[in-house]
Design a protein around this motif. Structure first.
Motif, short mmCIF file in Angstrom:
data_model
loop_
_atom_site.label_atom_id
_atom_site.label_comp_id
_atom_site.label_asym_id
_atom_site.label_seq_id
_atom_site.Cartn_x
_atom_site.Cartn_y
_atom_site.Cartn_z
N LEU A 1 15.10 -7.99 -23.63
CA LEU A 1 15.69 -8.75 -24.72
C LEU A 1 15.54 -7.99 -26.04
N LEU B 1 11.54 -9.72 -18.61
CA LEU B 1 12.68 -10.05 -19.46
C LEU B 1 12.47 -9.67 -20.92
N THR B 2 11.28 -9.90 -21.45
CA THR B 2 11.05 -9.74 -22.90
C THR B 2 11.39 -8.35 -23.42
N VAL C 1 16.26 -12.40 -14.31
CA VAL C 1 16.50 -11.58 -15.49
C VAL C 1 17.99 -11.33 -15.67
N LEU D 1 8.54 -13.31 -14.74
CA LEU D 1 9.90 -13.34 -15.30
C LEU D 1 9.88 -12.90 -16.76
N TRP D 2 8.97 -13.47 -17.54
CA TRP D 2 8.92 -13.15 -18.96
C TRP D 2 8.39 -11.74 -19.22
N VAL E 1 20.13 -12.77 -18.87
CA VAL E 1 20.80 -11.82 -19.77
C VAL E 1 22.29 -12.09 -19.80
#
Length: 375
Positions: free
Chosen positions: A188, A184-185, A68, A180-181, A72
């Protein structure tokens, strides 16, 4: 030993995949959609920040949090410093890890906490420390985790992590590709509101669509000859991967791939950006990495020796800056030393879409390699 027949035996793959890693890779697109919905429900899409933070600090355990921070950093570019707070401690257990804010952190900075479990006591202390310093805190972790109370006490923002039933196994959750997603999402979506990253709702939906399409191409039911992830896993079966990257998105994807190969397949890998990768790894193209190569015993039993590793270049490419590419020189260098080369280049799209495709293919490849070698 690498069992190539396993790759095209869907039932055997399912039986071997006891941690649900293939399912986690296939559900990455769904995780993005669920995480984006959680972010909206938490009020992130309605935020109106006063301006960009001076610095973004990211804390969290394991490969997922490190990924992450790296992603980023790449996506934010030069707009704002992105700093990962690396943990210290005597062991990798949640209770032993320690995080500390840098001395200069203050009210103009932003602290992002990403934890697949939310059980690390030091992360709760970090949120309290940030509150005393005036640092804004945003955390993503499973709902009901101890960290959520600390973030609420620090007047921070908590976003529930998009979880799956098999995430209850913390060991599996730490390495599951979809995690991970899930982490992370929401971050973001937040950074889109601050202007650091271009990740509006429609872009996140495109990322989810790209992940779905990649999963269709790389899924267990797709034969090896037309499956880029299975093909890459086969090519790396007896190889030391030298991951050479070109482009902003590819660099982060390459480091993620190297970490996934180590954790999921037990395979060492080296990663570097082009063109520096060529002099950095050039000596490995000519070195003898075979098992027993250092032994001078002519009468040793070679039948009992294991299969050696030979370097293989994995070229991950994104759009090169100003159309200038070192890919041709990289191919020439590898082929001049009789070194195999595998190439992945995503379809056109935004930086997030191309990044998602590279990560998805390489995640699948790492899982296939791990399952086929019994790791």
């Amino acid at each position: 030993m690498f069992d190539e027949t396993l790759l095209d035996d869907t039932e055997a793959l399912a039986a071997t995949d006891r941690r649900g890693l293939l399912r986690g890779a296939a559900e990455a697109g769904a995780r993005v959609r669920t995480a984006a919905r959680h972010a909206a429900e938490a009020g992130i899409t309605e935020l109106k920040p006063d301006g960009r933070p001076r610095a973004v600090l990211i804390a969290g355990p394991g490969t997922a949090a490190a990924g992450v921070a790296d992603l980023v950093d790449r996506l934010a570019g030069a707009t704002c410093p992105v700093i990962r707070l690396r943990p210290t401690g005597v062991a990798p257990a949640p209770g032993a890890l320690r995080w500390e804010l840098p001395g200069w952190a203050g009210p103009v900075d932003l602290l992002l906490i990403a934890s697949p479990s939310g059980t690390e006591p030091s992360l709760s202390l970090l949120a309290e420390q940030a509150y005393r310093r005036g640092v804004t805190v945003v955390a993503v972790c499973p709902k009901g985790a101890p960290l959520t109370e600390s973030v609420a006490g620090a007047h921070g923002l908590f976003v529930p992590m998009a979880t799956a039933p098999y995430d209850q196994d913390e060991t599996a959750a730490a390495v599951a590709p979809g995690v991970l997603w899930a982490l992370l999402t929401p971050l973001l979506a937040l950074l889109d509101r601050t202007g650091l990253v271009a990740a509006p709702a429609d872009t996140l939906e495109k990322v989810a669509d790209r992940l779905d399409r990649t999963a269709e191409r790389c899924g267990p039911a797709v034969a090896t000859y037309s499956n880029p992830a299975k093909t890459l896993a086969s090519e790396l079966a007896e190889a030391l991967p030298l991951i050479w990257t070109e482009g902003a998105a590819a660099g982060a994807a390459g480091r993620r791939f190297a970490a996934a190969l180590t954790e999921l397949a037990g395979r060492p890998a080296l990663v570097a950006d082009l063109p520096e990768a060529m002099p950095a790894h050039g000596a490995l193209l000519t070195s003898d990495l075979s098992v027993g190569a250092a032994s001078d015993d002519f009468f040793r039993d070679r039948v009992e020796e294991g299969q050696g590793l030979r370097a293989r270049v994995v070229l991950l490419r994104d759009r090169p800056v100003d159309g200038v590419s070192a890919a041709f020189a990289a191919r020439e260098l590898a082929l001049s030393h009789d070194t195999g080369i595998s190439e992945l280049e995503p379809e056109d799209g935004t930086d997030l879409e191309t990044l998602a495709e590279l990560i998805a293919v390489t995640d699948f490849a790492a899982v296939y390699l791990g399952l086929s070698t019994g790791t």
